[in-house]
Design a protein around this motif. Structure first.
Motif, PDB file in Angstrom:
ATOM      1  N   THR A 112       0.843  -1.199   0.000  1.00 31.76           N
ATOM      2  CA  THR A 112       0.000   0.000   0.000  1.00 31.76           C
ATOM      3  C   THR A 112       0.874   1.243   0.000  1.00 31.76           C
ATOM      4  OG1 THR A 112      -1.779  -1.171   1.151  1.00 31.76           O
ATOM      5  CG2 THR A 112      -1.820   1.237   1.256  1.00 31.76           C
ATOM      6  N   ARG A 113       2.005   1.195   0.699  1.00 31.45           N
ATOM      7  CA  ARG A 113       2.936   2.332   0.705  1.00 31.45           C
ATOM      8  C   ARG A 113       3.380   2.649  -0.719  1.00 31.45           C
ATOM      9  NH1 ARG A 113       8.851   2.785   3.702  1.00 31.45           N
ATOM     10  NH2 ARG A 113       9.391   4.780   2.793  1.00 31.45           N
ATOM     11  N   ASP A 114       3.778   1.621  -1.481  1.00 34.52           N
ATOM     12  CA  ASP A 114       4.200   1.844  -2.863  1.00 34.52           C
ATOM     13  C   ASP A 114       3.059   2.429  -3.693  1.00 34.52           C
ATOM     14  OD1 ASP A 114       6.781   0.961  -2.401  1.00 34.52           O
ATOM     15  OD2 ASP A 114       6.469  -1.022  -3.279  1.00 34.52           O
ATOM     16  N   GLU A 115       1.849   1.961  -3.462  1.00 35.95           N
ATOM     17  CA  GLU A 115       0.696   2.462  -4.215  1.00 35.95           C
ATOM     18  C   GLU A 115       0.417   3.920  -3.869  1.00 35.95           C
ATOM     19  OE1 GLU A 115      -2.388   2.066  -7.095  1.00 35.95           O
ATOM     20  OE2 GLU A 115      -0.661   0.802  -6.657  1.00 35.95           O
ATOM     21  N   LEU A 116       0.482   4.258  -2.583  1.00 37.10           N
ATOM     22  CA  LEU A 116       0.263   5.646  -2.180  1.00 37.10           C
ATOM     23  C   LEU A 116       1.344   6.561  -2.750  1.00 37.10           C
ATOM     24  CD1 LEU A 116      -0.968   5.197   1.487  1.00 37.10           C
ATOM     25  CD2 LEU A 116      -2.281   6.189  -0.424  1.00 37.10           C
ATOM     26  N   GLU A 117       2.578   6.083  -2.815  1.00 39.02           N
ATOM     27  CA  GLU A 117       3.653   6.870  -3.416  1.00 39.02           C
ATOM     28  C   GLU A 117       3.388   7.089  -4.906  1.00 39.02           C
ATOM     29  OE1 GLU A 117       7.245   4.762  -2.420  1.00 39.02           O
ATOM     30  OE2 GLU A 117       7.283   5.598  -0.390  1.00 39.02           O
ATOM     31  N   LEU A 118       2.946   6.056  -5.589  1.00 39.67           N
ATOM     32  CA  LEU A 118       2.616   6.166  -7.006  1.00 39.67           C
ATOM     33  C   LEU A 118       1.485   7.169  -7.199  1.00 39.67           C
ATOM     34  CD1 LEU A 118       2.206   3.323  -9.556  1.00 39.67           C
ATOM     35  CD2 LEU A 118       0.389   4.975  -9.249  1.00 39.67           C
ATOM     36  N   LEU A 119       0.441   7.061  -6.381  1.00 45.09           N
ATOM     37  CA  LEU A 119      -0.714   7.946  -6.516  1.00 45.09           C
ATOM     38  C   LEU A 119      -0.376   9.389  -6.176  1.00 45.09           C
ATOM     39  CD1 LEU A 119      -3.420   5.603  -4.965  1.00 45.09           C
ATOM     40  CD2 LEU A 119      -3.056   6.106  -7.401  1.00 45.09           C
ATOM     41  N   CYS A 120       0.447   9.584  -5.168  1.00 42.83           N
ATOM     42  CA  CYS A 120       0.869  10.935  -4.793  1.00 42.83           C
ATOM     43  C   CYS A 120       1.665  11.562  -5.935  1.00 42.83           C
ATOM     44  CB  CYS A 120       1.673  10.887  -3.500  1.00 42.83           C
ATOM     45  SG  CYS A 120       2.081  12.521  -2.851  1.00 42.83           S
ATOM     46  N   THR A 121       2.595  10.815  -6.496  1.00 40.19           N
ATOM     47  CA  THR A 121       3.388  11.291  -7.632  1.00 40.19           C
ATOM     48  C   THR A 121       2.475  11.618  -8.802  1.00 40.19           C
ATOM     49  OG1 THR A 121       5.276   9.987  -6.909  1.00 40.19           O
ATOM     50  CG2 THR A 121       5.277  10.702  -9.216  1.00 40.19           C
TER      51      THR A 121
END
Length: 159
Positions: A112-121
């Protein structure tokens, strides 16, 4: 950069990591160091309401971006470059939904951390004027998103 995070989702999110990521992305994009960004983390009900109100689509989505001032990115440039924005600006708001991100992360086979980073970017790139409606735009935006995330993952601090 002034990067504010408000977590109204009821879900624990590594807010400091999102601030560091956002600073990394904005720095790589040549945005003025005094620019302001807001990251709002909401639950599915709030995201559904925003999604319907602003996009006319039902149900929650993963990320929404609400730009304020028009900023022109200067990827790879320094603040001294002639094309760099001279004045700080209010970039806008990126709204994330960690519940939707968790579902997408599970489907994609990453955290989920990786997904949130992707979405934030992704949201920040939208604030900077990038879009993915046309194939050429899609290739440019997602290519840049991948480069920014790869560079971030090379420097981020692990918990």
């Amino acid at each position: 950069m002034s990067i504010e995070v408000a977590n109204e989702s009821g879900v624990e999110v590594d807010e400091s990591s999102l601030v560091e990521l956002a600073g990394h992305v904005l720095g790589r994009m040549g945005i003025h160091p005094l620019a302001e960004l807001s990251i709002l983390i909401v639950d599915e009900a709030a995201m559904s309401q925003l999604h319907e109100q602003w996009m006319g689509e039902p149900g929650p989505t993963d990320v929404l971006a609400f730009p304020m001032d028009e900023l022109r990115p200067n990827p790879g440039g320094s603040r001294q470059d002639a094309d760099a924005p001279l004045d700080p600006a209010l970039l806008g708001d990126v709204v994330l939904c960690p519940q939707v991100a968790a579902k997408q992360a599970a489907d994609a086979g990453h955290s989920t951390r990786d997904e949130l980073e992707l979405l934030c970017t992704h949201g920040i790139l939208h604030l900077l004027g990038y879009d993915h409606a046309e194939p050429e735009e899609h290739a440019e935006m997602f290519g840049l998103q991948g480069e920014l995330l790869e560079a971030w993952r090379g420097v981020r601090r692990e918990p």
